[in-house]
Design a protein around this motif. Sequence first.
Motif, PDB file in Angstrom:
ATOM      1  N   GLU B 100      26.183  34.658 -17.586  1.00 13.60           N
ATOM      2  CA  GLU B 100      25.267  34.647 -16.447  1.00 13.60           C
ATOM      3  C   GLU B 100      24.069  35.563 -16.731  1.00 13.60           C
ATOM      4  O   GLU B 100      22.914  35.192 -16.504  1.00 13.60           O
ATOM      5  N   ARG B 103      21.869  33.916 -19.264  1.00 12.49           N
ATOM      6  CA  ARG B 103      21.111  32.828 -18.653  1.00 12.49           C
ATOM      7  C   ARG B 103      19.902  33.388 -17.879  1.00 12.49           C
ATOM      8  O   ARG B 103      18.775  32.932 -18.047  1.00 12.49           O
ATOM      9  N   CYS B 104      20.160  34.425 -17.068  1.00 10.68           N
ATOM     10  CA  CYS B 104      19.076  35.026 -16.273  1.00 10.68           C
ATOM     11  C   CYS B 104      17.984  35.591 -17.179  1.00 10.68           C
ATOM     12  O   CYS B 104      16.798  35.485 -16.871  1.00 10.68           O
ATOM     13  N   SER B 191      34.264  15.488 -20.256  1.00 11.23           N
ATOM     14  CA  SER B 191      33.339  16.595 -20.522  1.00 11.23           C
ATOM     15  C   SER B 191      32.319  16.612 -19.395  1.00 11.23           C
ATOM     16  O   SER B 191      32.377  15.756 -18.504  1.00 11.23           O
ATOM     17  N   ARG B 192      31.402  17.605 -19.426  1.00 11.76           N
ATOM     18  CA  ARG B 192      30.459  17.728 -18.312  1.00 11.76           C
ATOM     19  C   ARG B 192      29.690  16.432 -18.110  1.00 11.76           C
ATOM     20  O   ARG B 192      29.454  16.004 -16.996  1.00 11.76           O
ATOM     21  N   LYS B 193      29.303  15.819 -19.248  1.00 10.31           N
ATOM     22  CA  LYS B 193      28.545  14.567 -19.160  1.00 10.31           C
ATOM     23  C   LYS B 193      29.135  13.531 -20.091  1.00 10.31           C
ATOM     24  O   LYS B 193      29.709  13.876 -21.128  1.00 10.31           O
ATOM     25  N   CYS B 220      37.697  22.682 -24.919  1.00  8.87           N
ATOM     26  CA  CYS B 220      36.460  23.078 -24.232  1.00  8.87           C
ATOM     27  C   CYS B 220      36.323  24.599 -24.208  1.00  8.87           C
ATOM     28  O   CYS B 220      37.249  25.340 -24.516  1.00  8.87           O
ATOM     29  N   THR B 223      34.928  28.793 -19.134  1.00 11.65           N
ATOM     30  CA  THR B 223      33.851  29.259 -18.246  1.00 11.65           C
ATOM     31  C   THR B 223      34.451  29.364 -16.843  1.00 11.65           C
ATOM     32  O   THR B 223      35.642  29.062 -16.656  1.00 11.65           O
ATOM     33  N   GLN B 225      33.945  27.380 -14.532  1.00  7.20           N
ATOM     34  CA  GLN B 225      34.298  26.003 -14.133  1.00  7.20           C
ATOM     35  C   GLN B 225      35.588  25.520 -14.801  1.00  7.20           C
ATOM     36  O   GLN B 225      36.283  24.668 -14.248  1.00  7.20           O
ATOM     37  N   GLN B 330      24.620  25.854 -25.285  1.00  6.95           N
ATOM     38  CA  GLN B 330      23.860  25.636 -24.055  1.00  6.95           C
ATOM     39  C   GLN B 330      24.504  26.386 -22.901  1.00  6.95           C
ATOM     40  O   GLN B 330      25.611  26.047 -22.485  1.00  6.95           O
ATOM     41  N   ILE B 331      23.827  27.420 -22.413  1.00  5.95           N
ATOM     42  CA  ILE B 331      24.353  28.186 -21.270  1.00  5.95           C
ATOM     43  C   ILE B 331      23.962  27.462 -19.992  1.00  5.95           C
ATOM     44  O   ILE B 331      22.786  27.213 -19.773  1.00  5.95           O
ATOM     45  N   GLU B 332      24.976  27.108 -19.184  1.00  2.23           N
ATOM     46  CA  GLU B 332      24.648  26.331 -17.966  1.00  2.23           C
ATOM     47  C   GLU B 332      25.056  27.069 -16.714  1.00  2.23           C
ATOM     48  O   GLU B 332      25.835  27.996 -16.772  1.00  2.23           O
TER      49      GLU B 332
END
Lengths: 332, 332
Positions: B100, B103-104, B191-193, B220, B223, B225, B330-332
């Motif tokens: 986090e 990402r910020c 997966s996410r997508k 995976c 995270t 999630q 990729q940080i989501e």
Amino acid sequence: MASYANQECFQSNDDLPIVLLHRLPSFNSPLKDILQPHFHLLDPADSPEPASSFLSCHAKSVRALICIYNTPLSAETLNLLPSLELIVAASAGVDHIDLEECRCRGIIMTNASTAFAEDAADHAVALLIDVCRRISTADRFVRAGLWPVKRDCSLGFKMGRKRVGIVGLGRIGFEVGKRLEAFGCSIAYNSRKKKPSVPFSYHANVLDLAEDSDALILCCSLTEQTHHIINKDVLEALGKEGVIINVGRGALIDEKVLVQFLLRGDIGGAGLDVFENEPDVPRELFELDNVVLSPHRAIFTSESLEALHELVFTNLKAFFSNKPLQSVFQIE
Amino acid sequence: MASYANQECFQSNDDLPIVLLHRLPSFNSPLKDILQPHFHLLDPADSPEPASSFLSCHAKSVRALICIYNTPLSAETLNLLPSLELIVAASAGVDHIDLEECRCRGIIMTNASTAFAEDAADHAVALLIDVCRRISTADRFVRAGLWPVKRDCSLGFKMGRKRVGIVGLGRIGFEVGKRLEAFGCSIAYNSRKKKPSVPFSYHANVLDLAEDSDALILCCSLTEQTHHIINKDVLEALGKEGVIINVGRGALIDEKVLVQFLLRGDIGGAGLDVFENEPDVPRELFELDNVVLSPHRAIFTSESLEALHELVFTNLKAFFSNKPLQSVFQIE
């Protein structure tokens, strides 16, 4: 559903084709129950008579025999069966059967390698990954409670992208090659003849194959020609980091020599499902972390036993209906 | 030969780009020796100063950091590094890093999943075959001298042709799928997508995937999630003969629930390389024959460590030359 379950049986037992069940008394195969409604089964192991007198009295006209697992089938027994035309071997290997006598008599033989090919190949790949990546060793390490104490167990090495030599490219060997290609391994093989339809590269002898391989996987039958095919010279050619996997028969390898190579660290590791004097396994191997041992079970899953039963039934039906047989073993 | 070995170094140490080595004092990675000629390395773990005062004094201008294995990297530490632009994670998972905060701050991160993908996939397949075919169990059986006494150990089941669900289809998951297709398995994934370029069938959630699978393989990242993504409902959906394999992170599974399912026989088996409280492994698992345990080593071969060193070096070189990075996370 297995096809034998679909077949209705309107014939009385006496009208059914006679099939001799050849088994050690301890081999209680479910095949007997499966075949019983469809064939008139003779089972000497169930009779109080000695087998030889049972056969002399009752089996003169027998045309088909099922050999259960690796029950020895000698020339003496075959000589008591003058009408025998077909042996249905309920096993992949057929070294327990007197092949020379069968060849002379023109007896046709089927084996179970098509029923067992996928599971035997899975087992061979499992042993190879296990030796390379030390899976069984890691499992022992964790179960012994050593992880919090020692933190680290021995490092394995990569299995993918290795050069794998397959000795014997029948159905099992082919399935092994197909699987290992997906791991990025390059596949070569040795067999009696080059197989033009196969994408793997051919070596005319095992010594050359060993020299060009990081791992050898033995998938061939045990015959006079293949007895101790893996000897001192082949192991030297395979080299200090080489791995040997055997899902064929124990006596393909000169076991005493292999044990010495493993103890001296002159070979990288071994995954063995078969041994020269089963169920005895050389005890020196029990202490080695680069060895994985299994009790001759490469083919034993419930699925492959079901496939075996189906294959045996189908071949017996085909024989008595003059239809083509499956999984015919070429006696040479 | 690794590319860092080809590079000559004419610069004095002061001219070299500064890189911060972030590691637990016990993590003595060979990376330090490899990178030393090419970068000016700051290593707080080597200094007598407390890490925080070392960073405050010496690391204000640091633009790149290497995080060795799973050394925790918190927001507090990141706040001491105002110039940080790049984290090179020398691990596949990155749950030990405050994502986090990254990402910020717009910090770019690379991980090591491309270096580790093949070996991690090999290990996942090894665990799956081992659970299905009881390889480690068979090895224990033989080593305990039980073969001549009991003759038979537990029968495994076929791995080939099973429906396998992969959770997380990054590089590792894709390599797992590629291998298992060669065993005749049918492959689906979550997966996410949805990934349009991939031939495997997509399930939008793990529960549906579990319902349609004989085995689930967890590949995976951990995270918020994915924490406990495998819970009671998913295990129930997987069913009594289902197998679960984890080469991701321990906390992907609600471990207490999994142990209960295994003890009650409500799931078919498990192959676990990772655990919620490593190096502690629930002792109840040590007695089970349908479980294979390894000490978080899916990626550890000498070949993959070499690939990791190469990747870390290449990414640092690329960063300081404004060239594209590899294996960006990729940080989501």
